[in-house]
Design a protein around this motif. Structure first.
Motif, PDB file in Angstrom:
ATOM      1  N   VAL A   1       0.836  -1.209   0.000  1.00  0.00           N
ATOM      2  CA  VAL A   1       0.000   0.000   0.000  1.00  0.00           C
ATOM      3  C   VAL A   1       0.866   1.253   0.000  1.00  0.00           C
ATOM      4  O   VAL A   1       0.626   2.193  -0.773  1.00  0.00           O
ATOM      5  N   VAL A   2       1.887   1.287   0.836  1.00  0.00           N
ATOM      6  CA  VAL A   2       2.776   2.466   0.882  1.00  0.00           C
ATOM      7  C   VAL A   2       3.501   2.640  -0.452  1.00  0.00           C
ATOM      8  O   VAL A   2       3.630   3.762  -0.956  1.00  0.00           O
TER       9      VAL A   2
ATOM     10  N   LYS B   1       3.064   5.854  -2.924  1.00  0.00           N
ATOM     11  CA  LYS B   1       4.235   6.635  -3.345  1.00  0.00           C
ATOM     12  C   LYS B   1       4.310   6.744  -4.865  1.00  0.00           C
ATOM     13  O   LYS B   1       4.540   7.821  -5.418  1.00  0.00           O
ATOM     14  N   ILE B   2       4.086   5.626  -5.549  1.00  0.00           N
ATOM     15  CA  ILE B   2       4.139   5.630  -7.010  1.00  0.00           C
ATOM     16  C   ILE B   2       3.050   6.527  -7.592  1.00  0.00           C
ATOM     17  O   ILE B   2       3.295   7.340  -8.492  1.00  0.00           O
TER      18      ILE B   2
ATOM     19  N   ALA C   1       1.166  11.460 -10.193  1.00  0.00           N
ATOM     20  CA  ALA C   1       0.209  12.575 -10.241  1.00  0.00           C
ATOM     21  C   ALA C   1       0.935  13.913 -10.224  1.00  0.00           C
ATOM     22  O   ALA C   1       0.583  14.834 -10.968  1.00  0.00           O
ATOM     23  N   TYR C   2       1.950  14.033  -9.387  1.00  0.00           N
ATOM     24  CA  TYR C   2       2.712  15.279  -9.324  1.00  0.00           C
ATOM     25  C   TYR C   2       3.446  15.535 -10.639  1.00  0.00           C
ATOM     26  O   TYR C   2       3.415  16.641 -11.176  1.00  0.00           O
TER      27      TYR C   2
END
Length: 137
Positions: free
Chosen positions: A39-40, A44-45, A50-51
């Motif tokens: 999940v982490v 992060k991916i 998105a950024y």
């Protein structure tokens, strides 16, 4: 080692190899630890993508239209494109396309290797790709 333990059917599930890899050290806590790790990692991916996507759309809109609609609009545009591609099952299409490209690449490598190994040893002259002139070794 973990991939052999889960088998080919579960190898594409991100949690299965993690659980098998963590079982020797964590025992019964391996499943929650692997779930947390997956999940982490996915968060992060996705946040990084998105950024990066919002930066790219912001740059595109500011250069093309000389206006900046805002990063929130860029994120929603990126989200709409991602959901559209997901609903169109683009992963399967890319899988087929890349499979075809890999076959073409392997065929090209085999042809070049055959030319270098077989034809050079037999003394046959190789031809250049565009002019048709022969090259002597």
């Amino acid at each position: 080692m973990a991939l052999e333990a889960v088998g080919k059917t579960h190898a594409l599930e991100p949690i299965a190899p993690q659980v098998e890899a963590l079982k020797p050290w964590l025992g019964s806590v391996a499943l929650p630890a692997a779930a947390l790790f997956v999940v982490v990692s996915q968060i992060k991916i996705n946040v990084t993508n998105a950024y990066s996507g919002s930066l790219s759309w912001s740059n595109f809109f500011s250069r093309v239209t000389h206006k900046h609609p805002g990063r929130v609009c860029d994120i929603f545009l990126n989200l709409a494109i991602a959901l559209t591609l997901m609903e169109m099952n683009m992963f399967a299409a890319l899988n087929k396309l890349l499979g075809f490209y890999s076959n073409v690449g392997i065929a090209w490598i085999a042809a070049v290797a055959a030319d270098l190994v077989i034809n050079k040893r037999a003394g046959a002259p190789s031809t250049s790709s565009s002019s048709g002139r022969t090259c002597t070794p």
